[in-house]
Design a protein around this motif. Structure first.
Motif, mmCIF file in Angstrom:
data_model
loop_
_atom_site.group_PDB
_atom_site.id
_atom_site.type_symbol
_atom_site.label_atom_id
_atom_site.label_comp_id
_atom_site.label_asym_id
_atom_site.label_seq_id
_atom_site.Cartn_x
_atom_site.Cartn_y
_atom_site.Cartn_z
ATOM 1 N N PRO A 14 -46.161 -79.359 5.480
ATOM 2 C CA PRO A 14 -47.277 -78.638 4.873
ATOM 3 C C PRO A 14 -47.619 -77.313 5.573
ATOM 4 O O PRO A 14 -48.106 -76.387 4.935
ATOM 5 N N ALA A 15 -47.338 -77.201 6.857
ATOM 6 C CA ALA A 15 -47.604 -75.946 7.566
ATOM 7 C C ALA A 15 -46.741 -74.810 7.036
ATOM 8 O O ALA A 15 -47.118 -73.635 7.122
ATOM 9 N N CYS A 16 -45.590 -75.147 6.469
ATOM 10 C CA CYS A 16 -44.717 -74.123 5.897
ATOM 11 C C CYS A 16 -45.394 -73.410 4.726
ATOM 12 O O CYS A 16 -45.100 -72.252 4.453
ATOM 13 N N VAL A 17 -46.285 -74.110 4.044
ATOM 14 C CA VAL A 17 -47.014 -73.502 2.922
ATOM 15 C C VAL A 17 -47.741 -72.248 3.398
ATOM 16 O O VAL A 17 -47.651 -71.194 2.780
ATOM 17 N N ASP A 18 -48.450 -72.369 4.517
ATOM 18 C CA ASP A 18 -49.178 -71.216 5.060
ATOM 19 C C ASP A 18 -48.227 -70.094 5.447
ATOM 20 O O ASP A 18 -48.522 -68.923 5.228
ATOM 21 N N LYS A 19 -47.083 -70.447 6.021
ATOM 22 C CA LYS A 19 -46.115 -69.425 6.430
ATOM 23 C C LYS A 19 -45.575 -68.657 5.222
ATOM 24 O O LYS A 19 -45.456 -67.433 5.265
ATOM 25 N N VAL A 20 -45.270 -69.370 4.141
ATOM 26 C CA VAL A 20 -44.752 -68.709 2.940
ATOM 27 C C VAL A 20 -45.831 -67.837 2.313
ATOM 28 O O VAL A 20 -45.581 -66.688 1.942
ATOM 29 N N GLN A 58 -36.178 -61.402 -1.152
ATOM 30 C CA GLN A 58 -35.665 -60.930 0.133
ATOM 31 C C GLN A 58 -36.713 -61.094 1.229
ATOM 32 O O GLN A 58 -36.395 -61.487 2.353
ATOM 33 N N GLY A 59 -37.953 -60.796 0.909
ATOM 34 C CA GLY A 59 -39.027 -60.923 1.893
ATOM 35 C C GLY A 59 -39.223 -62.360 2.340
ATOM 36 O O GLY A 59 -39.415 -62.634 3.532
ATOM 37 N N LEU A 60 -39.152 -63.287 1.398
ATOM 38 C CA LEU A 60 -39.299 -64.698 1.764
ATOM 39 C C LEU A 60 -38.074 -65.207 2.503
ATOM 40 O O LEU A 60 -38.194 -66.050 3.396
ATOM 41 N N THR A 61 -36.903 -64.693 2.184
ATOM 42 C CA THR A 61 -35.692 -65.058 2.916
ATOM 43 C C THR A 61 -35.810 -64.620 4.369
ATOM 44 O O THR A 61 -35.443 -65.373 5.283
ATOM 45 N N LYS A 62 -36.332 -63.427 4.597
ATOM 46 C CA LYS A 62 -36.523 -62.944 5.976
ATOM 47 C C LYS A 62 -37.486 -63.840 6.740
ATOM 48 O O LYS A 62 -37.383 -63.964 7.954
ATOM 49 N N ALA A 63 -38.416 -64.470 6.027
ATOM 50 C CA ALA A 63 -39.373 -65.375 6.668
ATOM 51 C C ALA A 63 -38.785 -66.771 6.875
ATOM 52 O O ALA A 63 -39.418 -67.639 7.463
ATOM 53 N N GLY A 64 -37.557 -66.997 6.362
ATOM 54 C CA GLY A 64 -36.886 -68.263 6.584
ATOM 55 C C GLY A 64 -36.881 -69.220 5.405
ATOM 56 O O GLY A 64 -36.543 -70.389 5.555
ATOM 57 N N TYR A 65 -37.240 -68.719 4.235
ATOM 58 C CA TYR A 65 -37.325 -69.576 3.048
ATOM 59 C C TYR A 65 -36.571 -68.944 1.887
ATOM 60 O O TYR A 65 -36.831 -67.811 1.520
ATOM 61 N N LYS A 66 -35.651 -69.704 1.308
ATOM 62 C CA LYS A 66 -34.889 -69.190 0.180
ATOM 63 C C LYS A 66 -35.705 -69.411 -1.094
ATOM 64 O O LYS A 66 -36.091 -70.537 -1.408
#
Length: 72
Positions: A14-20, A58-66
């Motif tokens: 769930p913490a990934c939600v905040d990161k995305v 591309q921006g989300l990929t740079k953050a580690g999420y495809k």
């Protein structure tokens, strides 16, 4: 304004939600981002004059999420 729905790979907790959401909101032209952990998807509202779906991906990929657009 335009809204795109994206499937988001890499949401491990769930913490990934905040990161995305944070990563998306830092991109130019993004007005809102709502991520659903249960469905591993995001709804991103953005100004198409300032950004494109491809650049959002591309921006989300740079953050580690495809991120890939949801096909309707």
């Amino acid at each position: 304004m335009e809204t795109v729905n994206l499937n988001v790979d890499g949401l491990a907790c769930p913490a990934c939600v905040d990161k995305v959401e944070t990563a998306a909101l830092q991109l130019q032209g993004v007005i809102d981002c709502a991520v659903d952990y249960a469905t591993k998807s995001a709804s991103v509202q953005f100004n198409p004059r300032k950004n494109t779906v491809e650049r959002l991906q591309q921006g989300l990929t740079k953050a580690g999420y495809k991120a890939t657009p949801v096909l309707v």
